[in-house]
Design an enzyme around this catalytic site. Structure first.
Site, PDB file in Angstrom:
ATOM      1  N   HIS A  27     -11.332  -4.788 -10.916  1.00 22.96           N
ATOM      2  CA  HIS A  27     -11.883  -5.853  -9.802  1.00 22.96           C
ATOM      3  C   HIS A  27     -12.274  -4.426  -8.523  1.00 22.96           C
ATOM      4  O   HIS A  27     -12.708  -4.689  -7.631  1.00 22.96           O
ATOM      5  CB  HIS A  27     -10.401  -6.188  -8.952  1.00 22.96           C
ATOM      6  CG  HIS A  27      -9.835  -7.119 -10.196  1.00 22.96           C
ATOM      7  ND1 HIS A  27      -9.346  -8.550  -9.907  1.00 22.96           N
ATOM      8  CD2 HIS A  27      -9.715  -7.181 -11.665  1.00 22.96           C
ATOM      9  CE1 HIS A  27      -9.414  -9.255 -10.380  1.00 22.96           C
ATOM     10  NE2 HIS A  27      -9.848  -8.478 -11.562  1.00 22.96           N
ATOM     11  N   ASP A 133      -8.281  -9.739  -3.215  1.00 20.72           N
ATOM     12  CA  ASP A 133      -8.064 -10.280  -4.811  1.00 20.72           C
ATOM     13  C   ASP A 133      -7.635 -11.106  -4.915  1.00 20.72           C
ATOM     14  O   ASP A 133      -6.161 -11.480  -3.777  1.00 20.72           O
ATOM     15  CB  ASP A 133      -7.131  -8.947  -5.514  1.00 20.72           C
ATOM     16  CG  ASP A 133      -7.971  -9.090  -6.543  1.00 20.72           C
ATOM     17  OD1 ASP A 133      -8.704  -7.610  -6.375  1.00 20.72           O
ATOM     18  OD2 ASP A 133      -7.857  -9.770  -7.431  1.00 20.72           O
TER      19      ASP A 133
END
Ligand code: UDP
Length: 498
Positions: A27, A133
């Protein structure tokens, strides 16, 4: 006059986007690249994260900022906040550092406590938008409270998220026999998509933190967001772009492959590159074009000694040159390495082993590399696509079985090794035999028609990936559209305040 003054102020103030990544390499890496991509278009970018994760992104951010020196692009900032104290040892702030199930739970809890510094940042800095996210589903409400639009980022393909969406909506597992080999059809997708029951996350498996309920909340939060950004490009999965827009009614911007924005081909994603890295590139320089298979399973996947033993046998049997990245957490080689295999990697022979962090972008883009044995992490997949390298697919968990479908069935740039069992990164997997591994590598790397066709397709797709991010390409234009929309939103907010 007031309107002109406001316009003047807006022209001076670049758009400000806050990037808020989950603390795991898969990520952090694309978020750092995405910030570089937006900064190159004049957007002020801040990344909010904790000390260890800031160090992981530092080199990519510094290289991007170096490249912006003397241009109009504002420098990317990293806003560093302490990692919430939940009783984990100091320095354990990232998915790769988690060794036990208990620590996994604590890590999850700590990540959710990042809400407090996130809120604080929004109050103090009032950015124009946040790219959060998806693994922080609460950020949709937190952002809404402060009037900031939230763009969700999962770091996966549109195909995979479309699969998750139909699984959550229709639970096709409910009507399929309780047999691991039973085929499950995912309804309502542009293609016929079938997976074995054993390849899917089971809703009955209500794992404490990462189970079905968590994904339901996450999908709902993404749907309620201003929109979603994808590390993908239109030409890669056009049917799913359409599916997202018309069937699911979700707004999405495809801005990738973001790795093509990196100015840090070697050190991207680490503050501790493997000491083997330079020697590996020199070793590759000596090998013929398209003769080497590159093997890496990302940052979280672990293999049992029995699996490692079979993989080593498979590489030996394949007869191919290889570079194999063995992560730092790999069991001691005395537990799994066959004697004959050690010979292959000695004296600059047929194979090269990298211990620690490999410069994956440099390796994939090296002319000697002709194939990639991958766990189908979406970042690795797109990096191979961008480099025009076909793949042998060996998925393990998360979205990886879906990504395998993209590679093998949609794009036809890969051979499946035939992995059948979905299991988390810490659970045991079925051992795949060396002969099967060698056979799959041979199909991809050999001179047969099948390998030739995949190489050709992969090369053409690599060209499309690079065009997508160039001036006028689909992803380039998507970034421009998003910036324009956020700018227009800012103007209308200001007008509303007057
Ligand atoms: N990576 C790397 N060197 C390594 C291991 C991983 O550069 O030795 C990078 C890789 O290029 C990719 C990311 O780490 O950008 C891994 O992300 P992916 O989605 O492929 O897998 P994950 O680790 O999330 O399972």
């Amino acid at each position: 006059q007031l309107a002109m003054a406001v316009k003047g102020e807006q022209q001076q103030q670049p758009l400000h986007i806050l990037f808020f990544p989950f603390p795991a390499h898969g990520h952090l890496i694309p978020i750092a690249d995405m910030a570089a991509l937006f900064a190159a278009r004049g957007v002020r970018c801040t990344i909010l994260t904790t000390p260890v994760n800031a160090a992981i992104m530092r080199s990519a951010v510094d290289r991007a900022n170096d490249a912006f020196a003397g241009t109009n692009s504002p420098a990317i900032d990293i806003s560093v906040v302490p990692f919430p104290d939940v009783g984990l040892p100091p320095g354990v702030e990232n998915g790769t550092a988690i060794k036990s199930q208990g620590d996994r739970g604590k890590f999850f809890e700590a990540a959710q406590l990042l809400r407090e510094p996130f809120d604080r940042f929004l109050v103090d800095n009032r950015p124009d938008a946040v790219v959060s996210d998806s693994l922080f589903p609460w950020s949709v409400d937190a952002a809404a409270e402060h009037g900031v639009p939230r763009l969700a980022f999962m770091g996966s393909s549109m195909f995979a998220l479309s699969c998750i969406d139909t699984m959550l909506r229709n639970n096709p597992l409910a009507t399929v026999p309780d047999d691991p080999d039973a085929l499950v059809s995912l309804p309502g997708l542009p293609h016929r998509v079938e997976l074995r029951r054993s390849q899917l996350m089971d809703p009955a498996n209500e794992a404490e933190h990462w189970g079905w309920a968590f994904f339901e909340g996450l999908n709902a939060a993404d749907q309620r967001s201003f929109g979603e950004v994808f590390n993908s490009f239109h030409e890669l999965e056009p049917d799913y772009v359409e599916h997202y827009r018309t069937t699911l009614g979700r707004r999405a911007w495809l801005v990738g492959p973001v790795a093509l924005a990196t100015k840090d081909m070697a050190g991207r994603g680490t503050d501790a590159l493997s000491p083997d890295a330079d020697n590996c590139i020199e070793w590759l320089d000596m090998k013929p074009a398209v003769s080497v298979v590159y093997i890496s399973f990302g940052t979280l996947t672990s293999f049992s000694p029995a699996e490692l033993h079979e993989l080593a046998r498979g590489l030996e049997l394949s007869g191919m040159n290889f570079v194999w990245v063995i992560g730092a957490a790999c069991p001691d080689s005395s537990e799994w390495m066959p004697e004959a295999f050690a010979e292959l990697t000695a004296h600059g022979g047929r194979g090269f082993i990298i211990r620690g962090w490999a410069p994956q972008m440099l390796i994939l883009n090296h002319l000697a590399v002709g194939g990639f044995l991958t766990h189908c992490g979406w970042n690795s997949t797109l990096e191979a696509v961008s480099a025009g390298v076909p793949m042998v697919t060996w998925p393990r968990y998360a979205d990886q079985f879906n990504n395998e479908k993209v590679i093998v069935e949609l794009l036809k740039v890969g051979v499946s090794i035939g992995a059948k069992d979905y299991a988390s990164c810490v659970e045991a997997h079925e051992v795949i035999g060396g002969e099967v591994i060698a056979g799959s590598i041979g199909r991809l790397m050999g001179n047969g028609e099948e390998g030739d066709a995949m190489r050709k397709k992969a090369k053409a797709l690599g060209g499309k990936a690079r065009s997508a991010v160039e001036d006028g390409g689909s992803s380039y234009n998507a970034v421009g559209r998003l910036i324009d929309e956020l700018m227009a939103r800012r103007s209308s907010m200001k007008a509303g305040e007057m």
